[in-house]
Design a protein around this motif. Sequence first.
Motif, PDB file in Angstrom:
ATOM      1  N   GLU A  66       2.657  -5.017  -1.294  1.00  0.00           N
ATOM      2  CA  GLU A  66       3.000  -4.098  -0.210  1.00  0.00           C
ATOM      3  C   GLU A  66       2.915  -4.908   1.075  1.00  0.00           C
ATOM      4  O   GLU A  66       1.837  -5.338   1.491  1.00  0.00           O
ATOM      5  N   ILE A  67       4.085  -5.146   1.709  1.00  0.00           N
ATOM      6  CA  ILE A  67       4.108  -5.998   2.897  1.00  0.00           C
ATOM      7  C   ILE A  67       3.988  -5.204   4.191  1.00  0.00           C
ATOM      8  O   ILE A  67       3.646  -5.759   5.228  1.00  0.00           O
ATOM      9  N   SER A  68       4.282  -3.921   4.124  1.00  0.00           N
ATOM     10  CA  SER A  68       4.030  -2.992   5.226  1.00  0.00           C
ATOM     11  C   SER A  68       3.931  -1.607   4.597  1.00  0.00           C
ATOM     12  O   SER A  68       4.323  -1.430   3.451  1.00  0.00           O
ATOM     13  N   PRO A  69       3.399  -0.644   5.310  1.00  0.00           N
ATOM     14  CA  PRO A  69       3.208   0.676   4.706  1.00  0.00           C
ATOM     15  C   PRO A  69       4.510   1.227   4.115  1.00  0.00           C
ATOM     16  O   PRO A  69       5.515   1.365   4.797  1.00  0.00           O
ATOM     17  N   GLY A  70       4.476   1.471   2.782  1.00  0.00           N
ATOM     18  CA  GLY A  70       5.622   2.035   2.100  1.00  0.00           C
ATOM     19  C   GLY A  70       6.657   1.025   1.633  1.00  0.00           C
ATOM     20  O   GLY A  70       7.632   1.387   1.000  1.00  0.00           O
ATOM     21  N   VAL A  71       6.490  -0.277   1.941  1.00  0.00           N
ATOM     22  CA  VAL A  71       7.450  -1.303   1.538  1.00  0.00           C
ATOM     23  C   VAL A  71       6.788  -2.191   0.488  1.00  0.00           C
ATOM     24  O   VAL A  71       5.866  -2.942   0.792  1.00  0.00           O
ATOM     25  N   VAL A  72       7.279  -2.079  -0.749  1.00  0.00           N
ATOM     26  CA  VAL A  72       6.713  -2.841  -1.863  1.00  0.00           C
ATOM     27  C   VAL A  72       7.781  -3.780  -2.400  1.00  0.00           C
ATOM     28  O   VAL A  72       8.917  -3.357  -2.670  1.00  0.00           O
ATOM     29  N   THR A  73       7.451  -5.059  -2.526  1.00  0.00           N
ATOM     30  CA  THR A  73       8.374  -6.052  -3.067  1.00  0.00           C
ATOM     31  C   THR A  73       7.754  -6.705  -4.292  1.00  0.00           C
ATOM     32  O   THR A  73       6.538  -6.746  -4.437  1.00  0.00           O
ATOM     33  N   THR A  74       8.617  -7.227  -5.158  1.00  0.00           N
ATOM     34  CA  THR A  74       8.150  -7.878  -6.380  1.00  0.00           C
ATOM     35  C   THR A  74       8.307  -9.386  -6.239  1.00  0.00           C
ATOM     36  O   THR A  74       9.372  -9.870  -5.840  1.00  0.00           O
ATOM     37  N   TRP A  75       7.256 -10.121  -6.568  1.00  0.00           N
ATOM     38  CA  TRP A  75       7.229 -11.579  -6.441  1.00  0.00           C
ATOM     39  C   TRP A  75       6.790 -12.185  -7.773  1.00  0.00           C
ATOM     40  O   TRP A  75       6.044 -11.563  -8.529  1.00  0.00           O
TER      41      TRP A  75
END
Length: 160
Positions: A66-75
């Motif tokens: 989660e890079i900012s509230p509500g923004v989730v990315t897959t790495w």
Amino acid sequence: MDPQLLLPLLIVLFAVMFYMQIRRQKKANQEQQKLQNSLTAGDRVMTTSGLFGTVVSTADNSVDLEISPGVVTTWLSAAIREKVDTEQDSDGEQAAADTAEDDTAEASDESKAAKTGEAESTESKTETAKAETTESETGEAKATESGAEVAEPIEKQKTS
């Protein structure tokens, strides 16, 4: 030194350096693997590209951040460089924000100075051009900074 011993000595020296390099690389790989296996939800991490995020979930080879509230990315889990202390991270972000503000203020001051300098330069060029025009019209020779004459006196012709 005996020339027959030089070649074996160089080979041994090369082998020792090669062994040390491999050992160091294996140790770094083990530490990276240990870090990737220890990731749990809620850990604050930094990726190899410098992105900070909070681990939401982990899978075999991937991590959801989660890079900012509500923004989730897959790495990929290999992209995680290190765990970051939340106190250290917030201090670092504050220091970065302070530095950015200082840089912006300095750039603004430099911009104002440059504009002022351009204005002064334009005014002096205008005054110089006016003076040259006046001298040319009166028929007087004008001198440059080096002292050489640039224009000859102008003779006025009478028209009939």
